[in-house]
Scaffold this motif. Structure first.
Motif, PDB file in Angstrom:
ATOM      1  N   UNK A  63       5.885   9.705  12.892  1.00 37.03           N
ATOM      2  CA  UNK A  63       4.744   8.832  12.465  1.00 37.03           C
ATOM      3  C   UNK A  63       5.207   7.895  11.609  1.00 37.03           C
ATOM      4  N   UNK A  64       5.963   8.271  10.498  1.00 35.76           N
ATOM      5  CA  UNK A  64       6.193   7.355   9.504  1.00 35.76           C
ATOM      6  C   UNK A  64       7.041   6.072  10.246  1.00 35.76           C
ATOM      7  N   UNK A  65       7.927   6.534  11.181  1.00 38.24           N
ATOM      8  CA  UNK A  65       8.761   5.412  11.866  1.00 38.24           C
ATOM      9  C   UNK A  65       8.044   4.381  12.630  1.00 38.24           C
ATOM     10  N   UNK A  71      10.195   0.388   0.170  1.00 37.67           N
ATOM     11  CA  UNK A  71       9.450   0.883   1.079  1.00 37.67           C
ATOM     12  C   UNK A  71      10.320   1.977   1.930  1.00 37.67           C
ATOM     13  N   UNK A  72      11.398   1.982   2.079  1.00 39.26           N
ATOM     14  CA  UNK A  72      12.167   3.052   2.876  1.00 39.26           C
ATOM     15  C   UNK A  72      12.278   4.159   1.932  1.00 39.26           C
ATOM     16  N   UNK A  73      12.110   4.287   0.759  1.00 35.76           N
ATOM     17  CA  UNK A  73      12.263   5.420  -0.140  1.00 35.76           C
ATOM     18  C   UNK A  73      10.796   5.941  -0.072  1.00 35.76           C
ATOM     19  N   UNK A 117       0.924  -1.096  -0.069  1.00 36.95           N
ATOM     20  CA  UNK A 117       0.050   0.009   0.045  1.00 36.95           C
ATOM     21  C   UNK A 117       0.860   1.199   0.027  1.00 36.95           C
ATOM     22  N   UNK A 118       2.060   1.282   0.748  1.00 31.04           N
ATOM     23  CA  UNK A 118       2.616   2.302   1.002  1.00 31.04           C
ATOM     24  C   UNK A 118       3.582   2.667  -0.392  1.00 31.04           C
ATOM     25  N   UNK A 133      14.334  -5.847  -2.208  1.00 29.66           N
ATOM     26  CA  UNK A 133      14.380  -4.846  -2.699  1.00 29.66           C
ATOM     27  C   UNK A 133      12.885  -4.081  -2.650  1.00 29.66           C
ATOM     28  N   UNK A 134      11.941  -4.780  -2.637  1.00 28.87           N
ATOM     29  CA  UNK A 134      10.609  -4.084  -2.490  1.00 28.87           C
ATOM     30  C   UNK A 134      10.283  -3.799  -1.049  1.00 28.87           C
ATOM     31  N   UNK A 135      10.570  -4.821   0.070  1.00 27.61           N
ATOM     32  CA  UNK A 135      10.279  -4.706   1.404  1.00 27.61           C
ATOM     33  C   UNK A 135      11.339  -3.769   1.730  1.00 27.61           C
TER      34      UNK A 135
END
Length: 136
Positions: free
Chosen positions: A125-127, A108-110, A45-46, A102-104
């Motif tokens: 909040x994101x963390x 996700x980090x980017x 979703x993110x 890479x995806x997870x």
């Protein structure tokens, strides 16, 4: 899922002369999609929010992967959905484990830290959201 057309827009001249290009990830596409949808739904979703720009998405579902990226189905209120393409910025990935990591990890980090407003409150909040994604 079998009725969905595979898009291999970025093939080399060697691929074109060899006839139909067979994506090396074709045999594991369903397994990768199943795993990510089941265990990493919040990440999908993110990533869909960030890479497709569809912030009105309430549920995102990976439907197919290939070496260049993946197709994600973005569901909206009212039973509507659209299928969007997300390409890997790192280039082609030919290994299932590398693709999942890479995806997870990287995508996700980017997605989590790129378009959010700056400031310690938003980053906190994101963390917290990311920790919940991992724990859940």
């Amino acid at each position: 899922m079998s009725g969905l057309l595979r898009r291999n827009d970025q093939t080399s001249n060697d691929d074109a002369t060899a006839g139909r290009f067979r994506d090396p990830m074709e045999s594991v596409s369903d397994k990768i999609s199943e795993h990510l949808n089941r265990f990493h739904a919040a990440t999908i979703l993110l990533v869909a929010w960030h890479y497709t720009g569809r912030r009105d998405t309430i549920v995102a579902q990976m439907i197919q992967v290939d070496r260049l990226g993946f197709e994600v189905r973005c569901h909206f209120y009212g039973g509507l959905y659209s299928e969007e393409r997300v390409n890997f910025s790192s280039g082609p990935i030919d290994n299932a484990n590398v693709m999942i990591n890479y995806i997870v990890g990287d995508m996700r980090r980017e997605a989590a830290f790129s378009k959010w407003p700056n400031g310690p409150l938003m980053k906190a909040m994101v963390a917290i959201y990311m920790i919940l994604c991992v724990v859940w």
